[in-house]
Design a protein around this motif. Sequence first.
Motif, PDB file in Angstrom:
ATOM      1  N   ARG A  51      69.976 -35.882  14.395  1.00 47.62           N
ATOM      2  CA  ARG A  51      70.930 -34.778  14.439  1.00 47.62           C
ATOM      3  C   ARG A  51      70.634 -33.795  13.325  1.00 47.62           C
ATOM      4  NH1 ARG A  51      76.893 -37.028  15.386  1.00 47.62           N
ATOM      5  NH2 ARG A  51      76.782 -36.964  13.136  1.00 47.62           N
ATOM      6  N   VAL A  52      70.673 -32.517  13.661  1.00 48.47           N
ATOM      7  CA  VAL A  52      70.420 -31.436  12.712  1.00 48.47           C
ATOM      8  C   VAL A  52      71.697 -30.604  12.612  1.00 48.47           C
ATOM      9  CG1 VAL A  52      69.023 -29.397  12.241  1.00 48.47           C
ATOM     10  CG2 VAL A  52      67.987 -31.379  13.352  1.00 48.47           C
ATOM     11  N   LEU A  53      72.158 -30.381  11.384  1.00 45.16           N
ATOM     12  CA  LEU A  53      73.353 -29.589  11.146  1.00 45.16           C
ATOM     13  C   LEU A  53      72.983 -28.367  10.318  1.00 45.16           C
ATOM     14  CD1 LEU A  53      75.705 -32.517  10.104  1.00 45.16           C
ATOM     15  CD2 LEU A  53      75.577 -31.437  12.338  1.00 45.16           C
ATOM     16  N   VAL A  54      73.392 -27.185  10.773  1.00 48.06           N
ATOM     17  CA  VAL A  54      73.104 -25.945  10.065  1.00 48.06           C
ATOM     18  C   VAL A  54      74.408 -25.152   9.967  1.00 48.06           C
ATOM     19  CG1 VAL A  54      71.746 -23.825  10.060  1.00 48.06           C
ATOM     20  CG2 VAL A  54      70.785 -25.892  11.061  1.00 48.06           C
ATOM     21  N   PRO A  55      74.806 -24.750   8.756  1.00 49.98           N
ATOM     22  CA  PRO A  55      76.007 -23.918   8.633  1.00 49.98           C
ATOM     23  C   PRO A  55      75.801 -22.574   9.332  1.00 49.98           C
ATOM     24  CG  PRO A  55      75.169 -24.568   6.458  1.00 49.98           C
ATOM     25  CD  PRO A  55      74.175 -25.019   7.472  1.00 49.98           C
ATOM     26  N   THR A  56      76.715 -22.188  10.191  1.00 54.57           N
ATOM     27  CA  THR A  56      76.535 -20.960  10.977  1.00 54.57           C
ATOM     28  C   THR A  56      76.473 -19.718  10.099  1.00 54.57           C
ATOM     29  OG1 THR A  56      78.922 -20.821  11.349  1.00 54.57           O
ATOM     30  CG2 THR A  56      77.594 -21.874  13.065  1.00 54.57           C
ATOM     31  N   ALA A  57      77.078 -19.747   8.936  1.00 57.14           N
ATOM     32  CA  ALA A  57      77.053 -18.588   8.034  1.00 57.14           C
ATOM     33  C   ALA A  57      75.646 -18.318   7.510  1.00 57.14           C
ATOM     34  CB  ALA A  57      78.008 -18.813   6.871  1.00 57.14           C
ATOM     35  N   LYS A  58      74.751 -19.296   7.564  1.00 49.67           N
ATOM     36  CA  LYS A  58      73.390 -19.158   7.055  1.00 49.67           C
ATOM     37  C   LYS A  58      72.354 -18.896   8.146  1.00 49.67           C
ATOM     38  CE  LYS A  58      74.562 -19.936   2.819  1.00 49.67           C
ATOM     39  NZ  LYS A  58      74.421 -18.925   1.792  1.00 49.67           N
ATOM     40  N   ILE A  59      72.772 -18.880   9.412  1.00 49.98           N
ATOM     41  CA  ILE A  59      71.832 -18.668  10.515  1.00 49.98           C
ATOM     42  C   ILE A  59      71.472 -17.196  10.623  1.00 49.98           C
ATOM     43  CG2 ILE A  59      71.522 -18.787  13.022  1.00 49.98           C
ATOM     44  CD1 ILE A  59      73.294 -21.268  13.016  1.00 49.98           C
ATOM     45  N   VAL A  60      70.174 -16.906  10.621  1.00 49.76           N
ATOM     46  CA  VAL A  60      69.682 -15.539  10.769  1.00 49.76           C
ATOM     47  C   VAL A  60      69.307 -15.285  12.231  1.00 49.76           C
ATOM     48  CG1 VAL A  60      67.923 -13.899  10.028  1.00 49.76           C
ATOM     49  CG2 VAL A  60      68.853 -15.544   8.398  1.00 49.76           C
ATOM     50  N   TYR A  61      68.630 -16.235  12.871  1.00 49.10           N
ATOM     51  CA  TYR A  61      68.267 -16.107  14.275  1.00 49.10           C
ATOM     52  C   TYR A  61      68.045 -17.486  14.874  1.00 49.10           C
ATOM     53  CZ  TYR A  61      63.465 -16.987  12.786  1.00 49.10           C
ATOM     54  OH  TYR A  61      62.334 -17.546  12.242  1.00 49.10           O
ATOM     55  N   VAL A  62      68.104 -17.554  16.204  1.00 49.68           N
ATOM     56  CA  VAL A  62      67.803 -18.782  16.940  1.00 49.68           C
ATOM     57  C   VAL A  62      66.917 -18.392  18.118  1.00 49.68           C
ATOM     58  CG1 VAL A  62      68.732 -20.707  18.270  1.00 49.68           C
ATOM     59  CG2 VAL A  62      70.021 -19.824  16.320  1.00 49.68           C
ATOM     60  N   GLU A  63      65.763 -19.053  18.235  1.00 46.34           N
ATOM     61  CA  GLU A  63      64.858 -18.850  19.367  1.00 46.34           C
ATOM     62  C   GLU A  63      64.821 -20.130  20.184  1.00 46.34           C
ATOM     63  OE1 GLU A  63      60.907 -17.775  18.222  1.00 46.34           O
ATOM     64  OE2 GLU A  63      61.584 -16.095  16.997  1.00 46.34           O
ATOM     65  N   VAL A  64      64.932 -19.992  21.496  1.00 48.74           N
ATOM     66  CA  VAL A  64      64.853 -21.145  22.391  1.00 48.74           C
ATOM     67  C   VAL A  64      63.764 -20.841  23.399  1.00 48.74           C
ATOM     68  CG1 VAL A  64      66.094 -22.575  24.037  1.00 48.74           C
ATOM     69  CG2 VAL A  64      67.326 -21.578  22.107  1.00 48.74           C
ATOM     70  N   GLY A  65      62.789 -21.739  23.491  1.00 51.43           N
ATOM     71  CA  GLY A  65      61.680 -21.491  24.407  1.00 51.43           C
ATOM     72  C   GLY A  65      61.056 -22.762  24.914  1.00 51.43           C
ATOM     73  N   ASN A  66      60.079 -22.587  25.753  1.00 54.80           N
ATOM     74  CA  ASN A  66      59.352 -23.682  26.375  1.00 54.80           C
ATOM     75  C   ASN A  66      58.244 -24.160  25.436  1.00 54.80           C
ATOM     76  OD1 ASN A  66      57.953 -25.384  28.044  1.00 54.80           O
ATOM     77  ND2 ASN A  66      57.670 -23.912  29.674  1.00 54.80           N
ATOM     78  N   PRO A  67      58.237 -25.435  25.017  1.00 57.11           N
ATOM     79  CA  PRO A  67      57.194 -25.907  24.104  1.00 57.11           C
ATOM     80  C   PRO A  67      55.802 -25.901  24.712  1.00 57.11           C
ATOM     81  CG  PRO A  67      58.524 -27.748  24.836  1.00 57.11           C
ATOM     82  CD  PRO A  67      59.173 -26.491  25.366  1.00 57.11           C
ATOM     83  N   GLU A  68      55.695 -25.967  26.036  1.00 59.98           N
ATOM     84  CA  GLU A  68      54.387 -25.957  26.677  1.00 59.98           C
ATOM     85  C   GLU A  68      53.824 -24.546  26.786  1.00 59.98           C
ATOM     86  OE1 GLU A  68      57.022 -27.562  28.475  1.00 59.98           O
ATOM     87  OE2 GLU A  68      56.546 -29.454  27.533  1.00 59.98           O
ATOM     88  N   GLY A  69      54.631 -23.531  26.527  1.00 60.48           N
ATOM     89  CA  GLY A  69      54.215 -22.152  26.694  1.00 60.48           C
ATOM     90  C   GLY A  69      53.279 -21.641  25.618  1.00 60.48           C
ATOM     91  N   ARG A  70      53.185 -22.347  24.499  1.00 63.37           N
ATOM     92  CA  ARG A  70      52.347 -21.889  23.398  1.00 63.37           C
ATOM     93  C   ARG A  70      51.205 -22.861  23.198  1.00 63.37           C
ATOM     94  NH1 ARG A  70      55.233 -22.384  18.182  1.00 63.37           N
ATOM     95  NH2 ARG A  70      53.638 -23.780  17.489  1.00 63.37           N
ATOM     96  N   LYS A  71      49.984 -22.406  23.397  1.00 59.44           N
ATOM     97  CA  LYS A  71      48.818 -23.261  23.233  1.00 59.44           C
ATOM     98  C   LYS A  71      47.995 -22.777  22.048  1.00 59.44           C
ATOM     99  CE  LYS A  71      48.534 -24.431  28.088  1.00 59.44           C
ATOM    100  NZ  LYS A  71      47.728 -24.442  29.287  1.00 59.44           N
ATOM    101  N   VAL A  72      47.564 -23.728  21.228  1.00 60.79           N
ATOM    102  CA  VAL A  72      46.781 -23.404  20.039  1.00 60.79           C
ATOM    103  C   VAL A  72      45.562 -24.305  20.002  1.00 60.79           C
ATOM    104  CG1 VAL A  72      46.813 -23.340  17.524  1.00 60.79           C
ATOM    105  CG2 VAL A  72      48.871 -22.750  18.793  1.00 60.79           C
ATOM    106  N   GLY A  73      44.448 -23.768  19.560  1.00 59.74           N
ATOM    107  CA  GLY A  73      43.252 -24.604  19.400  1.00 59.74           C
ATOM    108  C   GLY A  73      42.270 -24.438  20.536  1.00 59.74           C
ATOM    109  N   PHE A  74      41.441 -25.449  20.720  1.00 56.47           N
ATOM    110  CA  PHE A  74      40.360 -25.370  21.688  1.00 56.47           C
ATOM    111  C   PHE A  74      40.844 -25.320  23.137  1.00 56.47           C
ATOM    112  CE2 PHE A  74      38.317 -27.427  18.014  1.00 56.47           C
ATOM    113  CZ  PHE A  74      37.341 -26.488  17.786  1.00 56.47           C
ATOM    114  N   GLY A  75      42.032 -25.879  23.399  1.00 57.77           N
ATOM    115  CA  GLY A  75      42.555 -25.872  24.768  1.00 57.77           C
ATOM    116  C   GLY A  75      43.267 -24.585  25.131  1.00 57.77           C
ATOM    117  N   ALA A  76      43.392 -23.666  24.197  1.00 57.05           N
ATOM    118  CA  ALA A  76      44.097 -22.413  24.477  1.00 57.05           C
ATOM    119  C   ALA A  76      43.289 -21.554  25.434  1.00 57.05           C
ATOM    120  CB  ALA A  76      44.364 -21.645  23.179  1.00 57.05           C
ATOM    121  N   ALA A  77      43.987 -20.960  26.367  1.00 55.86           N
ATOM    122  CA  ALA A  77      43.294 -20.099  27.345  1.00 55.86           C
ATOM    123  C   ALA A  77      43.812 -18.686  27.274  1.00 55.86           C
ATOM    124  CB  ALA A  77      43.475 -20.649  28.744  1.00 55.86           C
TER     125      ALA A  77
END
Length: 77
Positions: A51-77
């Motif tokens: 569980r991760v707890l973050v005080p909302t007063a300290k949140i600057v931004y939140v990004e939600v995305g697909n983990p498979e959408g970003r490829k890095v390294g030799f397998g990146a196309a």
Amino acid sequence: MSVEVKIGVENSPRELSLTSKDGADKVYKSVAAALEAGDGVLELTDDKGTRVLVPTAKIVYVEVGNPEGRKVGFGAA
């Protein structure tokens, strides 16, 4: 389907990153509810059950995305 969540925290040079088993809609609803509460805390659970707890007063931004959408390294196309 799991989603990658990145949270920018005020006065922190690095973002908080986790992978959640919850769908994007559930994560969005959790973030929105925590931000509406004002002085609340955003609580998320990663794919390993930590569980991760973050005080909302300290949140600057939140990004939600697909983990498979970003490829890095030799397998990146």
